[in-house]
Design a protein around this motif. Sequence first.
Motif, PDB file in Angstrom:
ATOM      1  N   ASP A 158      34.269  55.354  44.675  1.00 12.62           N
ATOM      2  CA  ASP A 158      33.576  54.767  43.533  1.00 12.62           C
ATOM      3  C   ASP A 158      32.315  54.019  43.959  1.00 12.62           C
ATOM      4  O   ASP A 158      31.406  53.822  43.140  1.00 12.62           O
ATOM      5  N   CYS A 159      32.255  53.597  45.203  1.00 14.61           N
ATOM      6  CA  CYS A 159      31.080  52.868  45.692  1.00 14.61           C
ATOM      7  C   CYS A 159      29.841  53.758  45.725  1.00 14.61           C
ATOM      8  O   CYS A 159      28.704  53.245  45.811  1.00 14.61           O
ATOM      9  N   LEU A 160      30.023  55.077  45.650  1.00 14.65           N
ATOM     10  CA  LEU A 160      28.900  56.005  45.597  1.00 14.65           C
ATOM     11  C   LEU A 160      28.393  56.215  44.172  1.00 14.65           C
ATOM     12  O   LEU A 160      27.373  56.880  43.962  1.00 14.65           O
ATOM     13  N   ASN A 161      29.124  55.664  43.201  1.00 18.67           N
ATOM     14  CA  ASN A 161      28.796  55.860  41.784  1.00 18.67           C
ATOM     15  C   ASN A 161      28.757  54.493  41.100  1.00 18.67           C
ATOM     16  O   ASN A 161      29.783  54.004  40.611  1.00 18.67           O
ATOM     17  N   PRO A 162      27.599  53.837  41.067  1.00 15.38           N
ATOM     18  CA  PRO A 162      27.532  52.470  40.554  1.00 15.38           C
ATOM     19  C   PRO A 162      28.071  52.311  39.134  1.00 15.38           C
ATOM     20  O   PRO A 162      28.692  51.294  38.820  1.00 15.38           O
ATOM     21  N   ARG A 163      27.873  53.292  38.287  1.00 15.13           N
ATOM     22  CA  ARG A 163      28.357  53.185  36.910  1.00 15.13           C
ATOM     23  C   ARG A 163      29.882  53.169  36.873  1.00 15.13           C
ATOM     24  O   ARG A 163      30.491  52.322  36.199  1.00 15.13           O
ATOM     25  N   MET A 164      30.497  54.098  37.594  1.00 13.40           N
ATOM     26  CA  MET A 164      31.958  54.142  37.654  1.00 13.40           C
ATOM     27  C   MET A 164      32.510  52.883  38.323  1.00 13.40           C
ATOM     28  O   MET A 164      33.507  52.299  37.879  1.00 13.40           O
ATOM     29  N   LEU A 165      31.850  52.451  39.387  1.00  8.25           N
ATOM     30  CA  LEU A 165      32.289  51.262  40.102  1.00  8.25           C
ATOM     31  C   LEU A 165      32.285  50.050  39.179  1.00  8.25           C
ATOM     32  O   LEU A 165      33.260  49.283  39.127  1.00  8.25           O
ATOM     33  N   ARG A 166      31.196  49.865  38.440  1.00  7.29           N
ATOM     34  CA  ARG A 166      31.106  48.716  37.545  1.00  7.29           C
ATOM     35  C   ARG A 166      32.187  48.763  36.464  1.00  7.29           C
ATOM     36  O   ARG A 166      32.811  47.748  36.149  1.00  7.29           O
ATOM     37  N   GLN A 167      32.440  49.932  35.912  1.00  3.45           N
ATOM     38  CA  GLN A 167      33.466  50.065  34.879  1.00  3.45           C
ATOM     39  C   GLN A 167      34.830  49.628  35.412  1.00  3.45           C
ATOM     40  O   GLN A 167      35.560  48.870  34.761  1.00  3.45           O
ATOM     41  N   ARG A 168      35.161  50.106  36.601  1.00  7.55           N
ATOM     42  CA  ARG A 168      36.481  49.805  37.142  1.00  7.55           C
ATOM     43  C   ARG A 168      36.609  48.345  37.570  1.00  7.55           C
ATOM     44  O   ARG A 168      37.678  47.738  37.403  1.00  7.55           O
ATOM     45  N   LEU A 169      35.530  47.772  38.077  1.00 11.44           N
ATOM     46  CA  LEU A 169      35.569  46.359  38.453  1.00 11.44           C
ATOM     47  C   LEU A 169      35.609  45.458  37.220  1.00 11.44           C
ATOM     48  O   LEU A 169      36.264  44.409  37.229  1.00 11.44           O
ATOM     49  N   ASP A 170      34.928  45.847  36.153  1.00 11.18           N
ATOM     50  CA  ASP A 170      34.985  45.074  34.912  1.00 11.18           C
ATOM     51  C   ASP A 170      36.412  45.016  34.368  1.00 11.18           C
ATOM     52  O   ASP A 170      36.901  43.947  33.960  1.00 11.18           O
ATOM     53  N   VAL A 171      37.097  46.146  34.368  1.00 13.89           N
ATOM     54  CA  VAL A 171      38.487  46.185  33.892  1.00 13.89           C
ATOM     55  C   VAL A 171      39.380  45.361  34.816  1.00 13.89           C
ATOM     56  O   VAL A 171      40.260  44.617  34.356  1.00 13.89           O
ATOM     57  N   LEU A 172      39.145  45.469  36.127  1.00  9.27           N
ATOM     58  CA  LEU A 172      39.937  44.717  37.101  1.00  9.27           C
ATOM     59  C   LEU A 172      39.754  43.214  36.897  1.00  9.27           C
ATOM     60  O   LEU A 172      40.729  42.441  36.924  1.00  9.27           O
ATOM     61  N   ALA A 173      38.515  42.782  36.672  1.00  6.75           N
ATOM     62  CA  ALA A 173      38.234  41.362  36.472  1.00  6.75           C
ATOM     63  C   ALA A 173      38.946  40.839  35.232  1.00  6.75           C
ATOM     64  O   ALA A 173      39.542  39.749  35.247  1.00  6.75           O
ATOM     65  N   LYS A 174      38.891  41.592  34.160  1.00 11.23           N
ATOM     66  CA  LYS A 174      39.547  41.173  32.925  1.00 11.23           C
ATOM     67  C   LYS A 174      41.060  41.137  33.088  1.00 11.23           C
ATOM     68  O   LYS A 174      41.734  40.245  32.569  1.00 11.23           O
TER      69      LYS A 174
END
Length: 386
Positions: free
Chosen positions: A171-187
Amino acid sequence: MNDHVIVVGLGFGDEGKGAVVDALCANGDVSAVVRFNGGAQAAHNVIADGRHHTFSQFGSGTLAGVPTRLSRHVLVEPIALATESRELEAIGVDNPLSLMSIDTNALLTTPFHVAANRARENARGDGRHGSCGKGIGETAWYGLLAGHTKGEVVEGQEVLGYPGPAPRVGDCLNPRMLRQRLDVLAKFYEPLIGDGISVDELVMLYRAFADAVRITNDQLPEGRLVFEGAQGVLLDETYGFHPHTTWSTVVPRNARELLDGRPARVIGVTRTYQTRHGAGPLPTEDAGVLARFPEAHNGTGEFQGAWRAGHLDAELLQYAVRCCGGIDGLAVTHLDATGLQVATIEGLVELVDPVAYLSDLLGVGVEVTGAGPNRADYQVRTPVRI
């Protein structure tokens, strides 16, 4: 030895696996060290040519110039990896990250996982599990939550929110996917740890990480491989003694899966006395052993707890070998220790010749010996049953 080798600890960890891997790599015929379990909680000490490093995510063949492959079974913590790379540069390893490749499907350990891990362990009070506080169990647990929802109980822990797909190295190669997954993780983790971790900053850091290392599919490197295990069989998530276990498959199963039928020798590693770092059973614990053999690189950890020691335990060694499905050879470390005893079903007996005793007890030859902390103290032997 010209075949692939799987190195597995037969205790509660800290058996000397790092020094054994370094010794196996020192003659120059190993093409890569492959990590097949664990994550940033590993602490494998190697001392060679006047240099010392405690290996965490880099393979313990690094000081011998051997590249590292982190397989899909490893939990990867990019911030800690960058710190370790700088530590290796400081002792003379040129561009350490150029020696690293990582499987795209390896789970990411993030600051969210670390904070949640520490919060849970602190809440246990006197019932602590002995966690290293590195987020390993939390990373593995979140990776199990696909298809589950808020309020369910998974592996003994309540799901506090609505999980998404677990972040992975690719996911680190895909900033959009990375941000989506980290946003869900943070919440998801906000009820447990609050909202003090910046997703924006993590996306930036993880993009830099992706630029600095090779992220590929899980094809093994060519040539002779040494598979470096982390922790010890007595901490294995299946065969250890719960709840004082690791969220990791310590036995050789993952390495054999990666090899896909190609043969390899399994070398089990043991000290000449028993040790344990942190909470959990240690049947032969003896304060006298602890006092006689001080540790230069192990002590009381903030989360893990105290360093402990006791007599070698014949029954636990035999149990660990059975859990592995058998081993092909032994590595015996700390042969410079003297005045040793071994616990058997008959009681404590003097351990006069550890190499001969262990070879006879476990029915295999001793292939690596270590009689001190330095690479020069280690010897790779022709496999011979004593």
